[in-house]
Motif scaffolding. Structure first.
Motif, mmCIF file in Angstrom:
data_model
loop_
_atom_site.group_PDB
_atom_site.id
_atom_site.type_symbol
_atom_site.label_atom_id
_atom_site.label_comp_id
_atom_site.label_asym_id
_atom_site.label_seq_id
_atom_site.Cartn_x
_atom_site.Cartn_y
_atom_site.Cartn_z
ATOM 1 N N SER A 100 0.829 -1.214 0.000
ATOM 2 C CA SER A 100 0.000 0.000 0.000
ATOM 3 C C SER A 100 0.857 1.256 0.000
ATOM 4 C CB SER A 100 -0.926 0.006 1.217
ATOM 5 O OG SER A 100 -1.836 -1.052 1.141
ATOM 6 N N ALA A 101 1.910 1.255 0.815
ATOM 7 C CA ALA A 101 2.790 2.425 0.871
ATOM 8 C C ALA A 101 3.451 2.659 -0.478
ATOM 9 C CB ALA A 101 3.851 2.234 1.959
ATOM 10 N N ARG A 102 3.897 1.593 -1.122
ATOM 11 C CA ARG A 102 4.540 1.691 -2.438
ATOM 12 C C ARG A 102 3.565 2.209 -3.479
ATOM 13 N NH1 ARG A 102 4.937 -1.583 -6.978
ATOM 14 N NH2 ARG A 102 6.948 -1.459 -8.043
ATOM 15 N N ALA A 103 2.369 1.636 -3.507
ATOM 16 C CA ALA A 103 1.376 2.006 -4.516
ATOM 17 C C ALA A 103 0.852 3.426 -4.329
ATOM 18 C CB ALA A 103 0.212 1.027 -4.484
ATOM 19 N N ARG A 104 0.704 3.845 -3.083
ATOM 20 C CA ARG A 104 0.134 5.161 -2.788
ATOM 21 C C ARG A 104 0.900 6.289 -3.467
ATOM 22 N NH1 ARG A 104 -1.038 4.200 2.041
ATOM 23 N NH2 ARG A 104 1.037 4.444 2.912
ATOM 24 N N VAL A 105 2.222 6.169 -3.523
ATOM 25 C CA VAL A 105 3.027 7.250 -4.102
ATOM 26 C C VAL A 105 3.779 6.831 -5.359
ATOM 27 C CG1 VAL A 105 3.281 8.469 -1.911
ATOM 28 C CG2 VAL A 105 4.980 6.782 -2.567
ATOM 29 N N GLY A 106 3.538 5.600 -5.810
ATOM 30 C CA GLY A 106 4.221 5.127 -7.012
ATOM 31 C C GLY A 106 5.717 4.992 -6.816
ATOM 32 N N ALA A 107 6.127 4.599 -5.614
ATOM 33 C CA ALA A 107 7.546 4.488 -5.287
ATOM 34 C C ALA A 107 8.141 3.179 -5.797
ATOM 35 C CB ALA A 107 7.729 4.574 -3.773
ATOM 36 N N ALA A 108 9.444 3.139 -5.852
ATOM 37 C CA ALA A 108 10.146 1.930 -6.276
ATOM 38 C C ALA A 108 9.979 0.810 -5.265
ATOM 39 C CB ALA A 108 11.630 2.231 -6.468
ATOM 40 N N GLU A 109 9.922 1.167 -3.987
ATOM 41 C CA GLU A 109 9.796 0.164 -2.930
ATOM 42 C C GLU A 109 8.829 0.625 -1.854
ATOM 43 O OE1 GLU A 109 14.130 -2.017 -2.725
ATOM 44 O OE2 GLU A 109 13.702 -0.467 -1.268
ATOM 45 N N GLY A 110 8.261 -0.329 -1.173
ATOM 46 C CA GLY A 110 7.472 -0.080 0.025
ATOM 47 C C GLY A 110 7.979 -1.017 1.098
ATOM 48 N N ALA A 111 7.865 -0.608 2.342
ATOM 49 C CA ALA A 111 8.321 -1.462 3.446
ATOM 50 C C ALA A 111 7.449 -1.233 4.663
ATOM 51 C CB ALA A 111 9.780 -1.163 3.787
ATOM 52 N N ALA A 112 7.461 -2.213 5.540
ATOM 53 C CA ALA A 112 6.763 -2.084 6.814
ATOM 54 C C ALA A 112 7.515 -2.892 7.854
ATOM 55 C CB ALA A 112 5.319 -2.588 6.696
ATOM 56 N N VAL A 113 7.469 -2.422 9.088
ATOM 57 C CA VAL A 113 8.102 -3.125 10.202
ATOM 58 C C VAL A 113 7.112 -3.206 11.357
ATOM 59 C CG1 VAL A 113 10.441 -2.388 9.558
ATOM 60 C CG2 VAL A 113 9.137 -1.025 11.188
ATOM 61 N N ARG A 114 7.325 -4.208 12.222
ATOM 62 C CA ARG A 114 6.512 -4.362 13.430
ATOM 63 C C ARG A 114 7.455 -4.314 14.631
ATOM 64 N NH1 ARG A 114 4.471 -8.819 12.189
ATOM 65 N NH2 ARG A 114 5.812 -10.187 13.403
ATOM 66 N N ASP A 115 7.122 -3.482 15.612
ATOM 67 C CA ASP A 115 8.000 -3.345 16.771
ATOM 68 C C ASP A 115 7.628 -4.316 17.883
ATOM 69 O OD1 ASP A 115 5.890 -2.259 18.259
ATOM 70 O OD2 ASP A 115 6.689 -0.230 18.261
ATOM 71 N N GLN A 116 8.340 -4.210 18.993
ATOM 72 C CA GLN A 116 8.170 -5.128 20.114
ATOM 73 C C GLN A 116 6.785 -5.060 20.746
ATOM 74 O OE1 GLN A 116 10.087 -2.309 20.309
ATOM 75 N NE2 GLN A 116 9.372 -1.223 22.121
ATOM 76 N N ASP A 117 6.058 -4.000 20.518
ATOM 77 C CA ASP A 117 4.711 -3.844 21.069
ATOM 78 C C ASP A 117 3.616 -4.175 20.059
ATOM 79 O OD1 ASP A 117 5.686 -2.983 23.575
ATOM 80 O OD2 ASP A 117 5.931 -0.948 22.795
ATOM 81 N N GLY A 118 4.020 -4.619 18.866
ATOM 82 C CA GLY A 118 3.053 -4.958 17.835
ATOM 83 C C GLY A 118 2.623 -3.791 16.972
ATOM 84 N N ARG A 119 3.210 -2.619 17.209
ATOM 85 C CA ARG A 119 2.878 -1.453 16.374
ATOM 86 C C ARG A 119 3.574 -1.599 15.025
ATOM 87 N NH1 ARG A 119 4.803 2.982 20.669
ATOM 88 N NH2 ARG A 119 6.542 1.534 20.480
ATOM 89 N N THR A 120 2.911 -1.120 13.981
ATOM 90 C CA THR A 120 3.473 -1.224 12.638
ATOM 91 C C THR A 120 3.760 0.157 12.069
ATOM 92 O OG1 THR A 120 1.249 -1.331 11.677
ATOM 93 C CG2 THR A 120 2.363 -3.424 12.121
ATOM 94 N N TYR A 121 4.767 0.191 11.222
ATOM 95 C CA TYR A 121 5.200 1.427 10.564
ATOM 96 C C TYR A 121 5.459 1.094 9.108
ATOM 97 C CZ TYR A 121 6.062 2.375 15.446
ATOM 98 O OH TYR A 121 5.908 2.501 16.804
ATOM 99 N N ALA A 122 4.870 1.859 8.209
ATOM 100 C CA ALA A 122 5.035 1.628 6.773
ATOM 101 C C ALA A 122 5.635 2.860 6.129
ATOM 102 C CB ALA A 122 3.691 1.298 6.136
ATOM 103 N N ALA A 123 6.376 2.638 5.057
ATOM 104 C CA ALA A 123 7.019 3.748 4.357
ATOM 105 C C ALA A 123 7.294 3.360 2.910
ATOM 106 C CB ALA A 123 8.329 4.121 5.048
ATOM 107 N N ALA A 124 7.531 4.360 2.098
ATOM 108 C CA ALA A 124 7.918 4.163 0.704
ATOM 109 C C ALA A 124 9.296 4.778 0.512
ATOM 110 C CB ALA A 124 6.920 4.838 -0.228
ATOM 111 N N SER A 125 10.001 4.314 -0.497
ATOM 112 C CA SER A 125 11.319 4.875 -0.776
ATOM 113 C C SER A 125 11.179 6.343 -1.189
ATOM 114 C CB SER A 125 12.033 4.072 -1.866
ATOM 115 O OG SER A 125 11.214 3.933 -2.998
#
Length: 123
Positions: free
Chosen positions: A28-53
Motif C-alpha cells: 500500500s505504501a509503495r502504490a500510494r506514491v508510485g515508489a520503487a519500494e514499500g516497506a513495513a516493520v513491526r516493533d516489540q509492542d506490535g505497532r506497525t510502521y510503513a514507508a515508501a522509498s
C-alpha cells in the motif's frame, strides 16, 4: 557488509497473519506514491510502521530505512519482523543494516509488487 542473502520461499510458503499484514502495508505504501519500494516493520509492542522509498535530489532513503526510522522515532527499541515490496532481485544493504540495528534476528520478508513472497532474509 556483504549483500544479504534471500532464502527463497518454498512453493507452499505462507506467512503468519501478522507478517502478511506487513506485506500488505508495504504494498500500500509503495502504490500510494508510485515508489520503487514499500516497506513495513513491526516493533516489540506490535505497532506497525510503513514507508515508501524517497528519491529527491538532496535526499535518498530506502523504504526499509524510512520504516525503521519511523519506528525508532516513535520509541521502538526492538523489531519483530519487516517486509519489503520491490521489483529488485536483492535486498538493499542499507535497509538490511537498519533492521539489524534494532533486531539481530528479525525476519525480513521480501515480496514482489503483487505480494508474492520471494523469500526471507534471516541473518
Amino acid at each position: 557488509m556483504p549483500e544479504p542473502t534471500i532464502a527463497p520461499a518454498a512453493a507452499d510458503a505462507a506467512l503468519s497473519a501478522e507478517d502478511a499484514k506487513l506485506v500488505t502495508l508495504a504494498r500500500s505504501a509503495r502504490a500510494r506514491v508510485g515508489a520503487a519500494e514499500g516497506a513495513a516493520v513491526r516493533d516489540q509492542d506490535g505497532r506497525t510502521y510503513a514507508a515508501a522509498s524517497v528519491a529527491l535530489p538532496s535526499l535518498s532513503v530506502t523504504a526499509l530505512q524510512l520504516a525503521v526510522a519511523s519506528a525508532a522515532a516513535a520509541g521502538a527499541s526492538k523489531l519483530e519482523a519487516a517486509a519489503v515490496v520491490t521489483e529488485a532481485s536483492n535486498l538493499d544493504g542499507a535497509g538490511h543494516a537498519a533492521v539489524r540495528d534494532l533486531a539481530a534476528d528479525a525476519p525480513i520478508h521480501v515480496a514482489a509488487p503483487d505480494g508474492t513472497l520471494l523469500g526471507t532474509v534471516t541473518q
